[in-house]
Design a protein around this motif. Structure first.
Motif, short mmCIF file in Angstrom:
data_model
loop_
_atom_site.label_atom_id
_atom_site.label_comp_id
_atom_site.label_asym_id
_atom_site.label_seq_id
_atom_site.Cartn_x
_atom_site.Cartn_y
_atom_site.Cartn_z
N ALA A 72 44.42 43.87 44.83
CA ALA A 72 44.52 42.80 43.84
C ALA A 72 45.55 41.76 44.26
O ALA A 72 45.34 40.56 44.07
N ASP A 73 46.65 42.20 44.84
CA ASP A 73 47.69 41.27 45.29
C ASP A 73 47.19 40.35 46.40
O ASP A 73 47.64 39.22 46.51
N THR A 74 46.29 40.82 47.23
CA THR A 74 45.79 39.98 48.32
C THR A 74 44.58 39.15 47.92
O THR A 74 44.15 38.29 48.68
N CYS A 75 44.05 39.38 46.75
CA CYS A 75 42.87 38.63 46.28
C CYS A 75 43.29 37.34 45.58
O CYS A 75 42.87 37.06 44.47
N THR A 76 44.12 36.56 46.23
CA THR A 76 44.55 35.31 45.62
C THR A 76 44.50 34.19 46.63
O THR A 76 44.61 34.40 47.84
N VAL A 107 33.34 41.93 39.54
CA VAL A 107 32.16 41.91 40.41
C VAL A 107 31.57 43.31 40.54
O VAL A 107 30.37 43.50 40.43
N VAL A 108 32.44 44.30 40.76
CA VAL A 108 31.96 45.68 40.93
C VAL A 108 32.17 46.52 39.68
O VAL A 108 31.85 47.70 39.66
N ASP A 109 32.73 45.91 38.63
CA ASP A 109 32.99 46.61 37.36
C ASP A 109 33.78 47.90 37.54
O ASP A 109 33.41 48.95 37.02
N GLU A 110 34.89 47.79 38.29
CA GLU A 110 35.77 48.95 38.44
C GLU A 110 37.19 48.49 38.75
O GLU A 110 37.43 47.35 39.14
N PHE A 111 38.10 49.41 38.52
CA PHE A 111 39.50 49.14 38.82
C PHE A 111 39.68 49.15 40.34
O PHE A 111 39.02 49.91 41.05
N VAL A 112 40.57 48.27 40.82
CA VAL A 112 40.85 48.18 42.26
C VAL A 112 42.32 48.48 42.50
O VAL A 112 43.14 48.38 41.59
N ARG A 113 42.62 48.85 43.74
CA ARG A 113 43.99 49.17 44.10
C ARG A 113 44.90 47.95 43.89
O ARG A 113 44.51 46.83 44.19
N PRO A 114 46.14 48.17 43.44
CA PRO A 114 47.06 47.05 43.24
C PRO A 114 47.26 46.23 44.50
O PRO A 114 47.35 45.01 44.46
N VAL A 115 47.33 46.88 45.65
CA VAL A 115 47.52 46.15 46.90
C VAL A 115 46.35 45.22 47.16
O VAL A 115 46.52 44.09 47.61
N ALA A 157 44.73 32.88 41.06
CA ALA A 157 44.22 34.25 41.15
C ALA A 157 42.70 34.24 41.30
O ALA A 157 42.03 33.28 40.95
N CYS A 158 42.17 35.33 41.81
CA CYS A 158 40.73 35.48 41.93
C CYS A 158 40.10 35.37 40.55
O CYS A 158 40.53 36.05 39.61
N PRO A 159 39.04 34.56 40.39
CA PRO A 159 38.41 34.41 39.08
C PRO A 159 37.66 35.66 38.64
O PRO A 159 37.26 35.77 37.49
N HIS A 160 37.48 36.62 39.54
CA HIS A 160 36.76 37.85 39.22
C HIS A 160 37.70 39.02 38.97
O HIS A 160 37.25 40.14 38.78
N LEU A 161 38.99 38.74 38.96
CA LEU A 161 40.00 39.79 38.77
C LEU A 161 40.58 39.67 37.37
O LEU A 161 41.00 38.60 36.95
N ALA A 162 40.56 40.77 36.64
CA ALA A 162 41.13 40.81 35.30
C ALA A 162 42.15 41.94 35.25
O ALA A 162 42.07 42.88 36.04
N TYR A 163 43.09 41.83 34.36
CA TYR A 163 44.07 42.91 34.18
C TYR A 163 43.82 43.53 32.82
O TYR A 163 43.81 42.83 31.81
N ARG A 164 43.58 44.83 32.83
CA ARG A 164 43.24 45.53 31.59
C ARG A 164 44.29 46.57 31.25
O ARG A 164 44.82 47.25 32.13
#
Length: 64
Positions: free
Chosen positions: A36-40, A26-34, A2-9
């Motif tokens: 996040a799925d491609t950020c791997t 990186v941007v300190d905000e929630f991102v769309r699930p789609v 997984a992306c090292p900058h992606l967290a699940y809260r």
């Protein structure tokens, strides 16, 4: 991997979620699930090469 900058809260500080949501550190905000799925790495993507958020934060142009 997984992306090292992606967290699940499980909350945003004010409210709790039923399921954990993708949060980009990186941007300190929630991102769309789609997104996040491609950020791997399994999709052949890497933050340093393919993520516009990471590249903008690092001051990288697309031709670098």
């Amino acid at each position: 991997m997984a992306c090292p900058h992606l967290a699940y809260r499980e909350s945003d500080g004010d409210r709790a979620f039923e399921t954990a949501r993708a949060y980009c550190t990186v941007v300190d905000e929630f991102v769309r699930p789609v997104r996040a799925d491609t950020c791997t790495e399994r999709y052949g993507l890497s933050p340093e090469r393919d993520c516009e958020y990471f590249r903008a934060e690092a001051g990288l142009d697309w031709d670098e």
